[in-house]
Design a protein around this motif. Structure first.
Motif, PDB file in Angstrom:
ATOM      1  N   MET A   9      16.915  23.637 -19.581  1.00 27.61           N
ATOM      2  CA  MET A   9      17.111  23.888 -18.021  1.00 27.61           C
ATOM      3  C   MET A   9      16.364  22.835 -17.406  1.00 27.61           C
ATOM      4  O   MET A   9      15.470  22.189 -17.771  1.00 27.61           O
ATOM      5  CB  MET A   9      16.512  25.473 -17.999  1.00 27.61           C
ATOM      6  CG  MET A   9      16.418  25.532 -16.472  1.00 27.61           C
ATOM      7  SD  MET A   9      15.611  27.198 -15.698  1.00 27.61           S
ATOM      8  CE  MET A   9      16.514  28.087 -16.555  1.00 27.61           C
ATOM      9  N   THR A  10      17.047  22.315 -16.067  1.00 27.57           N
ATOM     10  CA  THR A  10      16.574  21.421 -15.228  1.00 27.57           C
ATOM     11  C   THR A  10      16.018  22.315 -13.944  1.00 27.57           C
ATOM     12  O   THR A  10      16.738  23.253 -13.350  1.00 27.57           O
ATOM     13  CB  THR A  10      17.524  20.438 -14.869  1.00 27.57           C
ATOM     14  OG1 THR A  10      18.098  19.665 -16.015  1.00 27.57           O
ATOM     15  CG2 THR A  10      16.804  19.557 -13.670  1.00 27.57           C
ATOM     16  N   TRP A  57      11.986  16.503 -10.503  1.00 30.27           N
ATOM     17  CA  TRP A  57      13.016  17.198 -11.587  1.00 30.27           C
ATOM     18  C   TRP A  57      12.411  17.233 -13.103  1.00 30.27           C
ATOM     19  O   TRP A  57      11.720  16.163 -13.448  1.00 30.27           O
ATOM     20  CB  TRP A  57      14.317  16.511 -11.837  1.00 30.27           C
ATOM     21  CG  TRP A  57      15.000  16.616 -10.800  1.00 30.27           C
ATOM     22  CD1 TRP A  57      16.224  17.387 -10.496  1.00 30.27           C
ATOM     23  CD2 TRP A  57      15.344  15.738  -9.527  1.00 30.27           C
ATOM     24  NE1 TRP A  57      16.935  17.163  -9.445  1.00 30.27           N
ATOM     25  CE2 TRP A  57      16.405  16.232  -8.645  1.00 30.27           C
ATOM     26  CE3 TRP A  57      14.563  14.686  -8.991  1.00 30.27           C
ATOM     27  CZ2 TRP A  57      16.535  15.467  -7.581  1.00 30.27           C
ATOM     28  CZ3 TRP A  57      14.760  14.049  -7.802  1.00 30.27           C
ATOM     29  CH2 TRP A  57      15.951  14.598  -7.113  1.00 30.27           C
ATOM     30  N   ASP A  61      11.359  25.549 -18.269  1.00 28.60           N
ATOM     31  CA  ASP A  61      11.769  26.684 -17.680  1.00 28.60           C
ATOM     32  C   ASP A  61      11.380  26.714 -16.624  1.00 28.60           C
ATOM     33  O   ASP A  61      10.626  26.447 -15.928  1.00 28.60           O
ATOM     34  CB  ASP A  61      11.301  28.020 -18.833  1.00 28.60           C
ATOM     35  CG  ASP A  61      11.792  27.952 -20.010  1.00 28.60           C
ATOM     36  OD1 ASP A  61      13.078  27.390 -20.172  1.00 28.60           O
ATOM     37  OD2 ASP A  61      10.875  28.291 -20.934  1.00 28.60           O
ATOM     38  N   PHE A  62      12.203  27.939 -15.685  1.00 28.91           N
ATOM     39  CA  PHE A  62      11.965  27.948 -14.341  1.00 28.91           C
ATOM     40  C   PHE A  62      10.406  28.296 -13.997  1.00 28.91           C
ATOM     41  O   PHE A  62       9.974  27.814 -12.947  1.00 28.91           O
ATOM     42  CB  PHE A  62      12.958  29.140 -13.867  1.00 28.91           C
ATOM     43  CG  PHE A  62      12.806  29.177 -12.213  1.00 28.91           C
ATOM     44  CD1 PHE A  62      13.590  28.390 -11.511  1.00 28.91           C
ATOM     45  CD2 PHE A  62      12.205  30.416 -11.781  1.00 28.91           C
ATOM     46  CE1 PHE A  62      13.482  28.541 -10.059  1.00 28.91           C
ATOM     47  CE2 PHE A  62      12.018  30.378 -10.194  1.00 28.91           C
ATOM     48  CZ  PHE A  62      12.635  29.592  -9.632  1.00 28.91           C
ATOM     49  N   PHE A  84      13.537  25.150  -7.655  1.00 28.80           N
ATOM     50  CA  PHE A  84      15.071  25.444  -7.777  1.00 28.80           C
ATOM     51  C   PHE A  84      15.572  25.067  -9.423  1.00 28.80           C
ATOM     52  O   PHE A  84      14.809  24.294 -10.020  1.00 28.80           O
ATOM     53  CB  PHE A  84      15.844  24.636  -6.799  1.00 28.80           C
ATOM     54  CG  PHE A  84      15.745  24.791  -5.727  1.00 28.80           C
ATOM     55  CD1 PHE A  84      16.660  25.765  -4.763  1.00 28.80           C
ATOM     56  CD2 PHE A  84      14.591  24.101  -4.744  1.00 28.80           C
ATOM     57  CE1 PHE A  84      16.258  25.787  -3.232  1.00 28.80           C
ATOM     58  CE2 PHE A  84      14.548  24.214  -3.475  1.00 28.80           C
ATOM     59  CZ  PHE A  84      15.406  25.271  -2.717  1.00 28.80           C
ATOM     60  N   GLU A  85      16.422  25.844  -9.795  1.00 27.29           N
ATOM     61  CA  GLU A  85      16.946  25.436 -10.969  1.00 27.29           C
ATOM     62  C   GLU A  85      18.364  25.227 -10.731  1.00 27.29           C
ATOM     63  O   GLU A  85      19.154  25.548  -9.936  1.00 27.29           O
ATOM     64  CB  GLU A  85      17.092  26.912 -11.974  1.00 27.29           C
ATOM     65  CG  GLU A  85      17.756  27.811 -11.645  1.00 27.29           C
ATOM     66  CD  GLU A  85      17.822  28.992 -12.511  1.00 27.29           C
ATOM     67  OE1 GLU A  85      18.300  28.841 -13.752  1.00 27.29           O
ATOM     68  OE2 GLU A  85      17.300  30.323 -12.165  1.00 27.29           O
ATOM     69  N   ALA A  86      18.790  24.073 -11.651  1.00 25.18           N
ATOM     70  CA  ALA A  86      20.048  23.355 -11.600  1.00 25.18           C
ATOM     71  C   ALA A  86      21.096  24.577 -12.182  1.00 25.18           C
ATOM     72  O   ALA A  86      20.867  25.271 -13.210  1.00 25.18           O
ATOM     73  CB  ALA A  86      20.049  22.371 -12.559  1.00 25.18           C
ATOM     74  N   VAL A  87      22.314  24.495 -11.306  1.00 26.61           N
ATOM     75  CA  VAL A  87      23.340  25.521 -11.624  1.00 26.61           C
ATOM     76  C   VAL A  87      24.637  24.574 -12.145  1.00 26.61           C
ATOM     77  O   VAL A  87      25.461  25.119 -12.836  1.00 26.61           O
ATOM     78  CB  VAL A  87      23.723  26.637 -10.804  1.00 26.61           C
ATOM     79  CG1 VAL A  87      22.512  27.570 -10.478  1.00 26.61           C
ATOM     80  CG2 VAL A  87      24.073  25.831  -9.372  1.00 26.61           C
ATOM     81  N   ASP A  88      24.776  23.317 -11.827  1.00 22.47           N
ATOM     82  CA  ASP A  88      25.774  22.610 -12.171  1.00 22.47           C
ATOM     83  C   ASP A  88      25.057  21.053 -12.585  1.00 22.47           C
ATOM     84  O   ASP A  88      24.281  20.776 -11.651  1.00 22.47           O
ATOM     85  CB  ASP A  88      26.806  22.153 -10.858  1.00 22.47           C
ATOM     86  CG  ASP A  88      27.490  23.478 -10.604  1.00 22.47           C
ATOM     87  OD1 ASP A  88      27.937  24.359 -11.621  1.00 22.47           O
ATOM     88  OD2 ASP A  88      27.581  23.866  -9.581  1.00 22.47           O
TER      89      ASP A  88
END
Length: 85
Positions: free
Chosen positions: A1-2, A50, A54-55, A79-83
């Motif tokens: 996860m980013t 970045w 994990d979040f 924030f967490e990346a979704v795309d």
């Protein structure tokens, strides 16, 4: 996860250049995957880092600026990346 950490501060009147320089000089205990620094009107400085984590991971963040360099406490968001591109 980013995960992206955002750090935003507003400089005291006329001290935007000092705040920008201060933020750019700050080193984290370990390097992020990516780091960008921005400036905006009203002497605002924004730093986004970045991380491949994990979040809720314990990640290093920039500190509060020294003394009276900023007009208020730093604003921070996570924030967490979704795309991904």
């Amino acid at each position: 996860m980013t995960v992206a950490l955002m750090w935003e501060a507003r400089a005291a009147d006329g001290r935007g250049g000092e705040l920008l320089a201060w933020a750019r000089e700050q080193r984290l205990p370990r390097p992020p995957v990516r780091r960008e620094t921005f400036r905006a009107p009203q002497d605002r400085v924004l730093v986004i880092t970045w991380w491949d984590a994990d979040f809720d991971a314990d990640l290093p963040e920039l500190p509060e600026p020294d003394g009276d360099l900023a007009t208020r406490a730093v604003h921070r968001w996570r924030f967490e990346a979704v795309d991904g591109e």
